[in-house]
Design an enzyme around this catalytic site. Structure first.
Site, PDB file in Angstrom:
ATOM      1  N   CYS A  47       0.832  -1.211   0.000  1.00  0.00           N
ATOM      2  CA  CYS A  47       0.000   0.000   0.000  1.00  0.00           C
ATOM      3  C   CYS A  47       0.866   1.260   0.000  1.00  0.00           C
ATOM      4  O   CYS A  47       1.890   1.334   0.676  1.00  0.00           O
ATOM      5  CB  CYS A  47      -0.922  -0.010   1.213  1.00  0.00           C
ATOM      6  SG  CYS A  47      -2.070   1.371   1.233  1.00  0.00           S
ATOM      7  N   CYS A  51       0.283   4.696   7.075  1.00  0.00           N
ATOM      8  CA  CYS A  51      -0.381   4.475   8.367  1.00  0.00           C
ATOM      9  C   CYS A  51       0.585   3.701   9.276  1.00  0.00           C
ATOM     10  O   CYS A  51       0.971   2.569   8.953  1.00  0.00           O
ATOM     11  CB  CYS A  51      -1.679   3.715   8.169  1.00  0.00           C
ATOM     12  SG  CYS A  51      -2.682   4.405   6.834  1.00  0.00           S
ATOM     13  N   CYS A  54       0.262  -0.061  10.335  1.00  0.00           N
ATOM     14  CA  CYS A  54      -0.200  -1.057   9.370  1.00  0.00           C
ATOM     15  C   CYS A  54       0.925  -1.843   8.706  1.00  0.00           C
ATOM     16  O   CYS A  54       1.852  -1.270   8.129  1.00  0.00           O
ATOM     17  CB  CYS A  54      -1.048  -0.386   8.303  1.00  0.00           C
ATOM     18  SG  CYS A  54      -1.825  -1.587   7.193  1.00  0.00           S
ATOM     19  N   CYS A  91     -16.567  -9.447   5.278  1.00  0.00           N
ATOM     20  CA  CYS A  91     -15.941  -8.142   5.091  1.00  0.00           C
ATOM     21  C   CYS A  91     -14.645  -8.307   4.310  1.00  0.00           C
ATOM     22  O   CYS A  91     -13.741  -9.036   4.725  1.00  0.00           O
ATOM     23  CB  CYS A  91     -15.666  -7.520   6.458  1.00  0.00           C
ATOM     24  SG  CYS A  91     -14.866  -5.912   6.321  1.00  0.00           S
ATOM     25  N   CYS A 124     -19.651  -6.386   3.448  1.00  0.00           N
ATOM     26  CA  CYS A 124     -18.947  -5.166   3.834  1.00  0.00           C
ATOM     27  C   CYS A 124     -17.638  -5.119   3.053  1.00  0.00           C
ATOM     28  O   CYS A 124     -16.999  -6.152   2.849  1.00  0.00           O
ATOM     29  CB  CYS A 124     -18.676  -5.217   5.337  1.00  0.00           C
ATOM     30  SG  CYS A 124     -17.668  -3.852   5.925  1.00  0.00           S
ATOM     31  N   CYS A 184     -19.550   1.697   8.538  1.00  0.00           N
ATOM     32  CA  CYS A 184     -18.879   1.010   9.633  1.00  0.00           C
ATOM     33  C   CYS A 184     -17.623   1.820   9.903  1.00  0.00           C
ATOM     34  O   CYS A 184     -16.749   1.918   9.037  1.00  0.00           O
ATOM     35  CB  CYS A 184     -18.529  -0.413   9.198  1.00  0.00           C
ATOM     36  SG  CYS A 184     -17.445  -1.257  10.349  1.00  0.00           S
ATOM     37  N   ARG A 256     -18.234  -3.532  17.538  1.00  0.00           N
ATOM     38  CA  ARG A 256     -17.464  -4.734  17.190  1.00  0.00           C
ATOM     39  C   ARG A 256     -16.142  -4.759  17.942  1.00  0.00           C
ATOM     40  O   ARG A 256     -15.312  -3.851  17.791  1.00  0.00           O
ATOM     41  CB  ARG A 256     -17.229  -4.742  15.667  1.00  0.00           C
ATOM     42  CG  ARG A 256     -16.572  -6.011  15.162  1.00  0.00           C
ATOM     43  CD  ARG A 256     -16.715  -6.152  13.647  1.00  0.00           C
ATOM     44  NE  ARG A 256     -18.103  -6.159  13.268  1.00  0.00           N
ATOM     45  CZ  ARG A 256     -18.673  -5.335  12.391  1.00  0.00           C
ATOM     46  NH1 ARG A 256     -17.969  -4.441  11.772  1.00  0.00           N
ATOM     47  NH2 ARG A 256     -19.959  -5.414  12.133  1.00  0.00           N
TER      48      ARG A 256
HETATM   49  N1  SAM Z   1      -6.836   0.449   3.109  1.00  0.00           N
HETATM   50  C1  SAM Z   1      -8.125   0.607   3.646  1.00  0.00           C
HETATM   51  C2  SAM Z   1      -8.178   1.686   4.703  1.00  0.00           C
HETATM   52  O1  SAM Z   1      -7.154   2.065   5.203  1.00  0.00           O
HETATM   53  O2  SAM Z   1      -9.298   2.118   5.016  1.00  0.00           O
HETATM   54  C3  SAM Z   1      -8.733  -0.666   4.205  1.00  0.00           C
HETATM   55  C4  SAM Z   1      -7.858  -1.649   4.967  1.00  0.00           C
HETATM   56  S1  SAM Z   1      -7.211  -1.083   6.533  1.00  0.00           S
HETATM   57  C5  SAM Z   1      -6.038  -2.338   6.902  1.00  0.00           C
HETATM   58  C6  SAM Z   1      -8.575  -1.315   7.667  1.00  0.00           C
HETATM   59  C7  SAM Z   1      -8.391  -0.933   9.088  1.00  0.00           C
HETATM   60  O3  SAM Z   1      -7.675  -1.944   9.783  1.00  0.00           O
HETATM   61  C8  SAM Z   1      -7.626   0.320   9.418  1.00  0.00           C
HETATM   62  O4  SAM Z   1      -8.385   1.480   9.252  1.00  0.00           O
HETATM   63  C9  SAM Z   1      -7.284   0.114  10.883  1.00  0.00           C
HETATM   64  O5  SAM Z   1      -8.306   0.652  11.686  1.00  0.00           O
HETATM   65  C10 SAM Z   1      -7.242  -1.413  11.017  1.00  0.00           C
HETATM   66  N2  SAM Z   1      -5.870  -1.882  11.292  1.00  0.00           N
HETATM   67  C11 SAM Z   1      -4.868  -1.980  10.410  1.00  0.00           C
HETATM   68  N3  SAM Z   1      -3.730  -2.427  10.996  1.00  0.00           N
HETATM   69  C12 SAM Z   1      -4.033  -2.609  12.298  1.00  0.00           C
HETATM   70  C13 SAM Z   1      -3.266  -3.044  13.429  1.00  0.00           C
HETATM   71  N4  SAM Z   1      -1.990  -3.348  13.334  1.00  0.00           N
HETATM   72  N5  SAM Z   1      -3.892  -3.133  14.625  1.00  0.00           N
HETATM   73  C14 SAM Z   1      -5.206  -2.792  14.731  1.00  0.00           C
HETATM   74  N6  SAM Z   1      -5.962  -2.370  13.708  1.00  0.00           N
HETATM   75  C15 SAM Z   1      -5.394  -2.278  12.505  1.00  0.00           C
HETATM   76  C1  DTB Z   2     -11.559  -3.037  11.318  1.00  0.00           C
HETATM   77  O1  DTB Z   2     -11.893  -2.044  12.002  1.00  0.00           O
HETATM   78  N1  DTB Z   2     -10.700  -3.961  11.714  1.00  0.00           N
HETATM   79  C2  DTB Z   2     -10.470  -4.937  10.684  1.00  0.00           C
HETATM   80  C3  DTB Z   2     -11.490  -4.508   9.581  1.00  0.00           C
HETATM   81  N2  DTB Z   2     -12.027  -3.286  10.109  1.00  0.00           N
HETATM   82  C4  DTB Z   2     -11.064  -4.367   8.195  1.00  0.00           C
HETATM   83  C5  DTB Z   2      -9.042  -5.002  10.260  1.00  0.00           C
HETATM   84  C6  DTB Z   2      -8.103  -5.335  11.377  1.00  0.00           C
HETATM   85  C7  DTB Z   2      -6.733  -5.458  10.826  1.00  0.00           C
HETATM   86  C8  DTB Z   2      -5.763  -5.970  11.845  1.00  0.00           C
HETATM   87  C9  DTB Z   2      -4.372  -6.028  11.352  1.00  0.00           C
HETATM   88  C10 DTB Z   2      -4.097  -6.977  10.245  1.00  0.00           C
HETATM   89  O2  DTB Z   2      -4.777  -8.032  10.092  1.00  0.00           O
HETATM   90  O3  DTB Z   2      -3.154  -6.713   9.481  1.00  0.00           O
HETATM   91 FE1  SF4 Z   3      -2.929   1.179   3.354  1.00  0.00          FE
HETATM   92 FE2  SF4 Z   3      -2.888  -0.038   5.724  1.00  0.00          FE
HETATM   93 FE3  SF4 Z   3      -3.261   2.601   5.596  1.00  0.00          FE
HETATM   94 FE4  SF4 Z   3      -5.218   0.950   4.720  1.00  0.00          FE
HETATM   95  S1  SF4 Z   3      -4.469   1.129   6.826  1.00  0.00           S
HETATM   96  S2  SF4 Z   3      -4.441   2.802   3.706  1.00  0.00           S
HETATM   97  S3  SF4 Z   3      -3.956  -0.744   3.908  1.00  0.00           S
HETATM   98  S4  SF4 Z   3      -1.399   1.473   4.961  1.00  0.00           S
END
Ligand code: SAM
Ligand code: DTB
Ligand code: SF4
Length: 338
Positions: A47, A51, A54, A91, A124, A184, A256
């Protein structure tokens, strides 16, 4: 609900807060029901965004390999398995900054959504930024809810992400609402935020018009290689408090209990359910990170006497209050122009 209301509630002795949350929960929801949702990463890693929590950002050496968008047959297989396993919501997440109409990948996603929506589960997706036209087409294809988290307060957000803004997130949420999809939207606890940041996030969510249909409360899963890899684990009672506050502030939303359950004891999870959490991600994997084993979750729900929620694929988005400004937040709540 104002910030002062939230501060007052947060300062209550835990059992007093739990009592109020439980009363709210029982007024709005069948007691003892939990929705099971299955997550699938249909496009993993690589990506462009930064963030800092992530593992899917291309900027960090997290060990997550960048993959291609999954084929629709493979997604269908996973969706069918989820449905057979008792999940009522599927989802699908993609590691993109966003999607644009007129691209092959967006058309592919729409095909996937059309297929999955034939299975009778709530559908979702979480694909990042959307314009109004993309939102309309996703809804038409059968998406019931769009996940787009605000993650934290507008004040703390720039410390966590620099490649897009809080306003960008609010704009997408507005587009989703205008297209008539359910929103959501929630956050992550453990990003180095203060209690005030957490309450600000809840204040903004509580003032969405229409309100969010679901509010995921994630606990940071510290991913190796990311800037937040060494962040400290959350105090479990603060997590319980946030669940209770979310339940009181947004009574009609599914709350959730999302990422981070692998680090929670059964007792902490039980308190979260008591406080108003009524949905979990179910299945061994989240997007890239681990989730509790299915058997473990089955055992936990059974030992608490919790039932699983029936599907609601025809789910309508919550209605807006015509007496208040429409949109994801009051402008004055976050200084945003969305
Ligand atoms: N790229 C899209 C976005 O950022 O909206 C969708 C995927 S993103 C991975 C979805 C959500 O996963 C993020 O907004 C964040 O709230 C959650 N998330 C990602 N990495 C995480 C982590 N290490 N621990 C907890 N929540 C995480
Ligand atoms: C949300 O709030 N939590 C989920 C879903 N929406 C997409 C994602 C959690 C991601 C946790 C870190 C990972 O699996 O990389
Ligand atoms: Fe990309 Fe992860 Fe940020 Fe979603 S949360 S925009 S997958 S870096």
């Amino acid at each position: 609900m104002t910030l002062q209301d939230l501060q007052r509630l947060h300062a209550l002795p835990l059992f007093e807060l739990l009592k109020q949350a439980r009363e709210t929960h029982e007024r709005h929801w069948p007691a003892g029901e939990v929705q099971l949702c299955t997550l699938l990463s249909i496009k993993t890693g690589g990506c462009s965004e930064d963030c800092s929590y992530c593992a899917q950002s291309a900027r960090y050496n997290s060990g997550v390999e960048a993959g291609r968008l999954m084929e629709r047959e493979a997604v269908m297989e996973r969706a069918l398995a989820a449905s057979k396993n008792g999940s009522t919501r599927f989802c699908m997440g993609a590691a993109w900054r966003g999607v644009r109409g007129g691209t092959r990948r967006f058309e592919q996603v729409l095909d996937i959504v059309r297929d999955v929506s034939s299975l009778g589960m709530e559908v979702c997706v979480t694909l990042g930024e959307l314009g109004p036209e993309e939102a309309r087409r996703l809804r038409e294809a059968g998406v019931t809810a769009y996940n787009h988290n605000l993650d934290t307060s507008p004040e703390h957000y720039p410390n966590i992400v620099t490649t897009h803004t809080y306003d960008d997130r609010l704009r997408t949420i507005r587009n989703v609402q205008d297209a008539g999809m359910s929103v959501c939207c929630g956050g992550i606890l453990g990003l180095g935020e203060t209690t005030m940041d957490r309450l600000r996030l809840l204040e903004i969510l509580a003032n969405f018009n229409p309100p969010p249909e679901s509010v995921p409360i994630n606990s940071l899963m510290p991913m190796p290689g990311t800037p937040l890899a060494e962040n400290q684990a959350l105090d479990p009672f603060e997590l319980v408090r946030m669940i209770a506050l979310a339940r009181i502030a947004i009574p009609g939303a599914k709350v959730r209990l999302s990422a981070g359950r692998t680090r929670l004891s059964d007792e902490t999870q039980a308190l979260c359910f008591f406080a108003g959490a009524n949905s979990i991600f179910y299945g061994e994997k989240l997007l890239t990170a681990k989730n509790p084993a299915v058997e473990k979750d089955r055992k936990l729900l059974a030992s608490l006497g919790l039932r699983t929620q029936a599907p609601n694929p025809g789910m309508e988005a919550p209605e807006a209050d015509p007496g208040r400004p429409a949109g994801p937040a009051f402008a004055e709540a976050c200084g945003a122009s969305a």
